[in-house]
Motif scaffolding. Structure first.
Motif, PDB file in Angstrom:
ATOM      1  N   ALA A 219      22.896 139.132 -25.779  1.00  0.00           N
ATOM      2  CA  ALA A 219      21.794 140.214 -24.675  1.00  0.00           C
ATOM      3  C   ALA A 219      23.145 140.601 -23.519  1.00  0.00           C
ATOM      4  O   ALA A 219      22.733 141.853 -23.222  1.00  0.00           O
ATOM      5  N   GLY A 220      24.210 140.058 -23.689  1.00  0.00           N
ATOM      6  CA  GLY A 220      25.358 140.655 -22.963  1.00  0.00           C
ATOM      7  C   GLY A 220      26.140 141.645 -23.603  1.00  0.00           C
ATOM      8  O   GLY A 220      26.017 142.746 -22.787  1.00  0.00           O
ATOM      9  N   PHE A 221      25.836 142.264 -24.532  1.00  0.00           N
ATOM     10  CA  PHE A 221      25.950 143.564 -24.781  1.00  0.00           C
ATOM     11  C   PHE A 221      25.047 144.450 -25.013  1.00  0.00           C
ATOM     12  O   PHE A 221      24.949 145.578 -24.426  1.00  0.00           O
ATOM     13  N   THR A 222      23.586 143.771 -25.834  1.00  0.00           N
ATOM     14  CA  THR A 222      22.677 144.774 -25.412  1.00  0.00           C
ATOM     15  C   THR A 222      22.023 145.662 -24.398  1.00  0.00           C
ATOM     16  O   THR A 222      21.526 146.348 -23.845  1.00  0.00           O
ATOM     17  N   SER A 223      22.259 144.574 -22.808  1.00  0.00           N
ATOM     18  CA  SER A 223      21.711 144.877 -21.881  1.00  0.00           C
ATOM     19  C   SER A 223      22.636 145.492 -20.905  1.00  0.00           C
ATOM     20  O   SER A 223      22.250 146.795 -20.405  1.00  0.00           O
ATOM     21  N   ARG A 224      23.368 145.765 -21.811  1.00  0.00           N
ATOM     22  CA  ARG A 224      24.313 147.266 -21.271  1.00  0.00           C
ATOM     23  C   ARG A 224      23.775 148.357 -21.034  1.00  0.00           C
ATOM     24  O   ARG A 224      23.486 149.803 -21.122  1.00  0.00           O
ATOM     25  N   PHE A 225      23.009 148.690 -22.178  1.00  0.00           N
ATOM     26  CA  PHE A 225      22.167 149.650 -22.452  1.00  0.00           C
ATOM     27  C   PHE A 225      20.763 149.498 -21.709  1.00  0.00           C
ATOM     28  O   PHE A 225      19.949 150.489 -22.178  1.00  0.00           O
ATOM     29  N   LYS A 257      26.647 146.029 -16.190  1.00  0.00           N
ATOM     30  CA  LYS A 257      25.320 144.872 -15.607  1.00  0.00           C
ATOM     31  C   LYS A 257      24.539 143.763 -16.981  1.00  0.00           C
ATOM     32  O   LYS A 257      23.638 143.467 -16.974  1.00  0.00           O
ATOM     33  N   GLY A 258      26.102 144.097 -17.923  1.00  0.00           N
ATOM     34  CA  GLY A 258      25.399 143.248 -19.619  1.00  0.00           C
ATOM     35  C   GLY A 258      25.514 141.725 -18.492  1.00  0.00           C
ATOM     36  O   GLY A 258      24.974 140.899 -19.469  1.00  0.00           O
ATOM     37  N   GLU A 259      26.701 141.259 -17.852  1.00  0.00           N
ATOM     38  CA  GLU A 259      26.519 139.700 -17.434  1.00  0.00           C
ATOM     39  C   GLU A 259      25.904 139.459 -16.063  1.00  0.00           C
ATOM     40  O   GLU A 259      25.577 138.994 -14.971  1.00  0.00           O
TER      41      GLU A 259
END
Ligand code: SF4
Ligand code: SF4
Length: 280
Positions: A219-225, A257-259
């Motif tokens: 989620a930390g990676f995918t939520s960057r998009f 915004k990944g975190e």
């Protein structure tokens, strides 16, 4: 059922209430975020319901790490694809929510995220004056994400190489079975680790999410998009208050915004009312 000997089996009848609470928690918090009506009290209410219902009553089954765990075990056991497919679908749906709305699942629906967020509210304040009295331990986001990636590799590797006998101790969500299913044999180690994480959350903001959670790695990676994020409007005077209050260094202008756990602290502190949840 191949996982029956080692893992709690997902039963559709028991999963439906958990899915309903997940959907409700995400929908209500999204509406409150969009309309800027999310108060500290309302967020505590949503977090408490999520933790009690999906965590304590249903024993965090399913949980967001469960599909990752069982896919790894399934590979170890050469499980047929059709047995892994429902797990992959659950994981995919959760990932899609992160690409659309950021960490909204982690923010308000996940029982482990919810209890850590509630505990964080004891010390991580929403006013800078109160923040000065905090005795919290800051985490460097970059180092934390490397540690979490290491745990992710260990988690997947343990499942693929050793199967359920090792990986089940690395998913502390299973510790929440202590209330729903106290006779479940392998809960002792995850329950002790869970207790340590819950207490540590008073000092460190979301330690499990930021240092260990395998779903958090994805989620930390995918939520960057993510399509929707908390952004500053033209009313921002660059006073820096949001950056000072953010527990994850995600309020900075160039942050990915990944975190960002949509905790709302930056929105609450902004004197210009200049932080809104909208499309990037
Ligand atoms: S990072 Fe993991 S434990 Fe934390 S809220 Fe997200 S899914 Fe739950
Ligand atoms: S940017 Fe920081 S303070 Fe604002 S919602 Fe995200 S995590 Fe919380």
């Amino acid at each position: 059922m191949i996982f029956q000997a080692h893992l709690h089996v997902l039963e559709p009848a028991k999963m439906i209430p958990v899915f309903l609470v997940w959907i409700l928690a995400m929908a209500i918090s999204l509406i409150l975020l969009f309309t800027k009506k999310l108060t500290k009290l309302l967020s505590i209410a949503i977090l408490t319901v999520s933790f009690i219902v999906t965590g304590l009553i249903f024993g965090a089954m399913p949980n967001p790490v469960f599909p990752i765990q069982n896919i790894a075990v399934g590979i170890n056991m050469n499980a047929p694809l059709q047995q892994l497919l429902p797990l992959a679908v659950i994981l995919l749906v959760l990932i899609v929510t992160t690409i659309l709305f950021g960490r909204i699942f982690c923010s308000y629906a996940c029982p482990l995220g919810a209890i850590q967020e509630i505990m964080s509210k004891i010390q991580f304040k929403t006013s800078l004056k109160a923040q000065k009295k905090e005795k919290t331990i800051p985490l460097n986001s970059k180092i934390a994400s490397y540690i979490r990636l290491g745990y992710f590799i260990l988690f997947i590797g343990a499942g693929i190489i050793w199967g359920a006998s090792v990986i089940q101790y690395l998913n502390i969500f299973i510790g929440l079975q202590i209330f729903a299913n106290p006779l479940f044999p392998m809960i002792v180690i995850p329950a002790v680790l869970l207790g340590i994480i819950i207490i540590t959350s008073i000092l460190v903001y979301r330690p499990w999410c930021r240092l260990f959670c395998p779903f958090g790695t994805i989620a930390g990676f995918t939520s960057r998009f993510s399509k929707f994020v908390l952004c500053r409007t033209e009313d921002c005077t660059d006073c820096g208050l949001c950056e000072k209050i953010c527990p994850t260094q995600e309020a900075e202008l160039d942050s990915k915004k990944g975190e960002c756990y949509l905790c709302n602290r930056c929105v609450e502190i902004c004197p210009q009312n200049a932080i809104v949840y909208k499309t990037k």
